[in-house]
Design a protein around this motif. Structure first.
Motif, PDB file in Angstrom:
ATOM      1  N   GLU A  82       0.819  -1.221   0.000  1.00  0.00           N
ATOM      2  CA  GLU A  82       0.000   0.000   0.000  1.00  0.00           C
ATOM      3  C   GLU A  82       0.847   1.263   0.000  1.00  0.00           C
ATOM      4  O   GLU A  82       0.456   2.276  -0.557  1.00  0.00           O
ATOM      5  N   SER A  83       2.007   1.212   0.629  1.00  0.00           N
ATOM      6  CA  SER A  83       2.851   2.400   0.736  1.00  0.00           C
ATOM      7  C   SER A  83       4.038   2.363  -0.216  1.00  0.00           C
ATOM      8  O   SER A  83       5.006   3.097  -0.034  1.00  0.00           O
ATOM      9  N   GLY A  84       4.000   1.512  -1.213  1.00  0.00           N
ATOM     10  CA  GLY A  84       5.117   1.400  -2.147  1.00  0.00           C
ATOM     11  C   GLY A  84       5.918   0.136  -1.905  1.00  0.00           C
ATOM     12  O   GLY A  84       5.586  -0.680  -1.058  1.00  0.00           O
ATOM     13  N   PHE A  85       6.999   0.016  -2.636  1.00  0.00           N
ATOM     14  CA  PHE A  85       7.838  -1.172  -2.569  1.00  0.00           C
ATOM     15  C   PHE A  85       8.851  -1.022  -1.442  1.00  0.00           C
ATOM     16  O   PHE A  85       9.686  -0.119  -1.463  1.00  0.00           O
ATOM     17  N   PRO A  86       8.824  -1.895  -0.435  1.00  0.00           N
ATOM     18  CA  PRO A  86       9.681  -1.756   0.755  1.00  0.00           C
ATOM     19  C   PRO A  86      11.054  -2.404   0.582  1.00  0.00           C
ATOM     20  O   PRO A  86      11.374  -3.397   1.227  1.00  0.00           O
TER      21      PRO A  86
END
Length: 117
Positions: A82-86
């Protein structure tokens, strides 16, 4: 998928399966191989003891422990996208896999009755 063999004392290898689900998550499932096979709940010496130890490990280890539909034991981690690629977080998980070898040693009593050396 991949395999980690180097630097392990208790597991022969870790089979690493990474997948991206339809729910926008990255799932790591790391299956320890012990004495030529997966650790399977139905094939160990003491499955109740093994499950109890796995539940206890979930309280104290970075990676969680579980079993798949066939009863094969794994350790793992799941990320949401949800917040981008970690990318940094994934590096941390990958570098933490080898640490799970010590916990395979702790599971040996339930797997085959032997003790970690």
């Amino acid at each position: 998928s991949g395999v980690m063999r180097d630097g392990l004392k208790h597991a022969e290898q870790f089979e690493i399966v990474i997948s991206v689900t339809t729910k926008d998550t990255i799932s790591f499932r790391i299956f320890p191989h012990y004495k030529g096979a997966y650790i399977n709940l139905d094939k160990v010496k003491n499955s109740a003891q093994l499950m109890r130890k796995i539940v206890q490990l979930n309280d104290t280890t970075f990676l969680f422990w579980g079993a798949d539909d066939s009863g094969d034991v794994f350790t793992g981690y799941t990320f949401t996208l949800e917040s981008g690629f970690p990318d940094k977080a994934i590096e941390i998980v990958l570098s933490s896999i080898r640490n799970s070898d010590q916990f395979v040693g702790e599971l040996r009593a339930a797997i085959d009755g032997s003790s970690a050396q």
